[in-house]
Design a protein around this motif. Sequence first.
Motif, mmCIF file in Angstrom:
data_model
loop_
_atom_site.group_PDB
_atom_site.id
_atom_site.type_symbol
_atom_site.label_atom_id
_atom_site.label_comp_id
_atom_site.label_asym_id
_atom_site.label_seq_id
_atom_site.Cartn_x
_atom_site.Cartn_y
_atom_site.Cartn_z
ATOM 1 N N LEU A 199 4.941 3.983 -1.109
ATOM 2 C CA LEU A 199 6.211 3.896 -2.322
ATOM 3 C C LEU A 199 6.996 4.540 -1.847
ATOM 4 C CD1 LEU A 199 6.587 1.784 -4.504
ATOM 5 C CD2 LEU A 199 6.180 3.989 -6.319
ATOM 6 N N LEU A 200 7.909 3.872 -1.538
ATOM 7 C CA LEU A 200 9.236 4.138 -1.115
ATOM 8 C C LEU A 200 10.318 3.441 -1.734
ATOM 9 C CD1 LEU A 200 8.510 3.339 3.269
ATOM 10 C CD2 LEU A 200 8.027 5.599 2.201
ATOM 11 N N GLY A 201 11.647 4.263 -2.150
ATOM 12 C CA GLY A 201 13.029 4.120 -2.528
ATOM 13 C C GLY A 201 13.519 2.661 -2.123
ATOM 14 N N CYS A 202 14.053 2.783 -0.365
ATOM 15 C CA CYS A 202 14.744 1.898 0.364
ATOM 16 C C CYS A 202 13.867 0.611 0.012
ATOM 17 C CB CYS A 202 15.374 2.680 1.086
ATOM 18 S SG CYS A 202 14.639 3.421 2.882
ATOM 19 N N LEU A 203 12.496 0.636 0.332
ATOM 20 C CA LEU A 203 12.179 -0.577 1.234
ATOM 21 C C LEU A 203 11.379 -1.079 -0.199
ATOM 22 C CD1 LEU A 203 10.328 0.287 4.613
ATOM 23 C CD2 LEU A 203 12.296 -1.101 4.087
ATOM 24 N N HIS A 204 11.555 -2.324 -0.192
ATOM 25 C CA HIS A 204 10.416 -3.472 -1.038
ATOM 26 C C HIS A 204 9.218 -3.478 -0.998
ATOM 27 C CE1 HIS A 204 9.101 -6.566 -4.003
ATOM 28 N NE2 HIS A 204 10.222 -6.328 -4.816
ATOM 29 N N PRO A 205 7.949 -2.814 -1.727
ATOM 30 C CA PRO A 205 6.826 -3.207 -1.034
ATOM 31 C C PRO A 205 6.432 -4.371 -0.582
ATOM 32 C CG PRO A 205 7.318 -2.421 -3.333
ATOM 33 C CD PRO A 205 8.251 -2.474 -3.059
ATOM 34 N N ARG A 206 7.455 -5.788 -0.899
ATOM 35 C CA ARG A 206 7.091 -6.588 -0.200
ATOM 36 C C ARG A 206 6.853 -6.333 1.311
ATOM 37 N NH1 ARG A 206 10.087 -9.965 -2.793
ATOM 38 N NH2 ARG A 206 8.481 -10.445 -4.493
ATOM 39 N N ILE A 207 7.516 -6.133 1.639
ATOM 40 C CA ILE A 207 7.678 -5.603 3.444
ATOM 41 C C ILE A 207 6.922 -4.028 3.649
ATOM 42 C CG2 ILE A 207 9.812 -7.511 3.113
ATOM 43 C CD1 ILE A 207 11.499 -4.852 3.546
ATOM 44 N N THR A 208 6.804 -3.317 2.983
ATOM 45 C CA THR A 208 6.263 -2.468 3.561
ATOM 46 C C THR A 208 4.836 -3.119 4.637
ATOM 47 O OG1 THR A 208 6.884 -1.837 1.652
ATOM 48 C CG2 THR A 208 5.904 0.420 2.879
ATOM 49 N N PRO A 209 5.198 -1.833 5.505
ATOM 50 C CA PRO A 209 3.666 -1.956 6.286
ATOM 51 C C PRO A 209 2.812 -1.329 5.963
ATOM 52 C CG PRO A 209 5.408 -0.819 7.555
ATOM 53 C CD PRO A 209 5.962 -1.064 6.128
ATOM 54 N N PHE A 210 1.080 -0.937 6.134
ATOM 55 C CA PHE A 210 -0.112 -0.312 6.044
ATOM 56 C C PHE A 210 -1.019 -0.519 7.220
ATOM 57 C CE2 PHE A 210 -0.782 -4.002 4.211
ATOM 58 C CZ PHE A 210 -2.280 -4.219 4.054
ATOM 59 N N VAL A 211 -1.636 0.474 6.595
ATOM 60 C CA VAL A 211 -2.571 0.851 7.493
ATOM 61 C C VAL A 211 -4.248 0.442 6.670
ATOM 62 C CG1 VAL A 211 -2.059 1.238 9.563
ATOM 63 C CG2 VAL A 211 -3.424 2.582 7.718
ATOM 64 N N ILE A 212 -5.051 -0.467 7.047
ATOM 65 C CA ILE A 212 -6.539 -0.865 6.260
ATOM 66 C C ILE A 212 -7.384 0.168 6.159
ATOM 67 C CG2 ILE A 212 -7.926 -2.149 5.200
ATOM 68 C CD1 ILE A 212 -6.657 -4.165 7.086
ATOM 69 N N SER A 213 -7.683 0.757 5.047
ATOM 70 C CA SER A 213 -8.925 1.398 5.772
ATOM 71 C C SER A 213 -9.848 1.251 4.421
ATOM 72 C CB SER A 213 -8.196 3.036 4.900
ATOM 73 O OG SER A 213 -8.954 4.850 4.898
ATOM 74 N N SER A 214 -10.751 1.888 4.718
ATOM 75 C CA SER A 214 -12.113 1.959 3.292
ATOM 76 C C SER A 214 -12.551 3.042 2.403
ATOM 77 C CB SER A 214 -13.118 1.509 3.942
ATOM 78 O OG SER A 214 -13.704 3.049 4.958
ATOM 79 N N GLU A 215 -11.271 4.389 2.741
ATOM 80 C CA GLU A 215 -10.840 5.335 1.901
ATOM 81 C C GLU A 215 -10.607 4.572 0.444
ATOM 82 O OE1 GLU A 215 -8.651 7.790 2.748
ATOM 83 O OE2 GLU A 215 -10.051 8.675 4.596
ATOM 84 N N ASP A 216 -9.987 4.004 0.009
ATOM 85 C CA ASP A 216 -9.368 3.121 -0.967
ATOM 86 C C ASP A 216 -10.337 1.782 -2.028
ATOM 87 O OD1 ASP A 216 -6.843 4.176 -1.166
ATOM 88 O OD2 ASP A 216 -6.337 2.182 -0.071
ATOM 89 N N ASP A 217 -11.624 1.633 -0.969
ATOM 90 C CA ASP A 217 -12.176 0.997 -1.397
ATOM 91 C C ASP A 217 -14.275 1.250 -1.124
ATOM 92 O OD1 ASP A 217 -13.261 -1.136 -3.121
ATOM 93 O OD2 ASP A 217 -12.109 -2.804 -2.224
ATOM 94 N N THR A 218 -14.591 1.890 -1.242
ATOM 95 C CA THR A 218 -16.109 2.153 -0.874
ATOM 96 C C THR A 218 -16.751 1.081 -1.253
ATOM 97 O OG1 THR A 218 -16.128 3.314 -3.004
ATOM 98 C CG2 THR A 218 -15.280 4.452 -0.745
#
Length: 630
Positions: free
Chosen positions: A321-340
């Motif tokens: 969550l970045l103050g200067c980038l909208h979440p709609r365009i913020t890139p990320f990496v997929i990880s199984s840690e969030d959803d076991t």
Amino acid sequence: MPAGLRIFPESALPLWQSHPWHQEIAAFRLPGRELLTLESATVTASRYLGPEQAEGGVYDADGLYVPSSRHLRRVKDLTATNPDEIPVSFDAPVLSGRYLYLGWFFNHYGHFILESLSRFWAVKEAPSADGYIMHLHAADSRPASYLMAFFDLLEIPREKLLFADRDMQVEQLLLPSQQAVLSRGMSGEMLKLYRDLGHRAAQQAGRESSSSKLYISRRLLPPDQRGASNEKALEERFEARGYQVIHPQYMDVSRQLALYSGAQEFAGLEGSGLHNVLFSQAPRSVWMLGSKNHLADAVTQVELDRRCGCTTELHLQTVPLLGCLHPRITPFVISSEDDTQSEVLAGIEPTAYDCFLWLSTLAAQLQRKQCSLDEDLAVFTAAERCLLKSLPVSLENARSHPGCELADEALALFLSVEQHFVLGETATAVRKMASCRDRYREHAPFLMRYAELLSADRQHEAALTVVKQAMALDDDNPVLIRLFAELLIQSGQQEEAIVLLKTLQERYPRYQPGRVLLADILMKESRFREAVVALSVVIEDPEKHKGLLPRYTWCLFQAGDFEAARQAAHTALAHVPQNPFSFVHLARIHLERDEPEKALQWLERAIERSPDKPELLQLRERILGRIRQA
């Protein structure tokens, strides 16, 4: 929570249930279904005022605003700035006959299907319309040509479609109500329209989807749109479960809709691609990967799925969550840690190269937005913070120290590779990349970048070997196929490259870089008519591809189509008035048409800009000789 919805991880349930859009959707009521007939109506010109604001509406014979012509989206009125009343003008051109108003044309595919089609239910009720009027919401004032396929499917003649680029009076205007409102709701009649479109596309194609399961990928979208750097790993999981992976942005509309029509199970990252469940004849389920800090689009998708009568399985990842980038365009990496709990996501962990690609994309977006990360760096690890300060790699920062010690050896190595590359030290970049080859022999993005570095170091045969390895892992990737063709050309295998690019053009007709490369090879082989065909689709949007217009003109000229070449040259000058090539092209075209005086006029304009070019002076002597002969 809507029936048929499952959210993972379950710890995200409170976030979902407290989202305000749920209450807003429940309270929203669509405008009533009606088709007004207005005599002596005025349609005011479209004015693009920004992504969420525009002017343009319908006024009755007394100059009063007709409220049902406003365009609703989410909780806003896009056209809220329209005046309530306008003076009745007798200077505006008058359209005689009966016209159907079809609302706003949005150039973005997702907004087109969810918003622009919202009044098209009335097309079947006005079969004898003399024409169709739309407002255009586009910063460049040009409708996206590929979206015109929707009009073909609905048997709306393109020549009858008028965009309100100026005020116009209409003898009789039919005004249908808006029956789909973005992120709020749609009528049952709209759902029938979507399915009819899918059915018609499938009939035209002669068949429906080759698979009842589709994974709609975002992996090859431009880097300014939100995506996951390791989405390939997720694609592979779904391919193993019988899903067909597609890249819809490179496909024509009719082919896409034919695929969606026959599919029953959809999967992919949150975004416009999954909205295509609307075109399915018998949808069963949607699997979606979204993010915890951007639930608005997920709410929209779940509502669409509910209306289609299918279930939704929503998995939520952590995205910075970045103050200067909208979440709609913020890139990320997929990880199984969030959803076991997810079988599909189980075991997916980003590699160091995935993380490097993610942070490179993020850094480039921050640079374009001219953002500072000082307040947001706490959400990153120390290694990620260090790397972000060193990216994107440029000559300036490659010559200087990164500014911190990058403790993560793998990330440090990939940063070093790119630094050596921008400094022109390609041999060192290749050597460092090669040290990781065994570890990444099953990683297509790594192999693709390695092949690019080998090619830059003029190791073309070695690059071909590596790119073939990548192709074995990712043979449906148009970007990779184009790289393969480039390496074939560098190795002197032009004919093989032409065959490969023509196959790519058939599979992905809207992948324009492949068409441009194909045209370049064909021009070098003096196969100008084929080059014209390859470029014709690209230059459908002349403003976006104005740099290609002189090339297109030259191909037409060499193919002997002088009139088309003349028109193309004037189009090029309209977009780039000082383009010297177009002046020379026009001189040659008029000379071939035995119009030497006109040829000389155009050539003199070229010589004014480039007085020292001997080829232009030689051409002038040739033209003067023709004039003397006459």
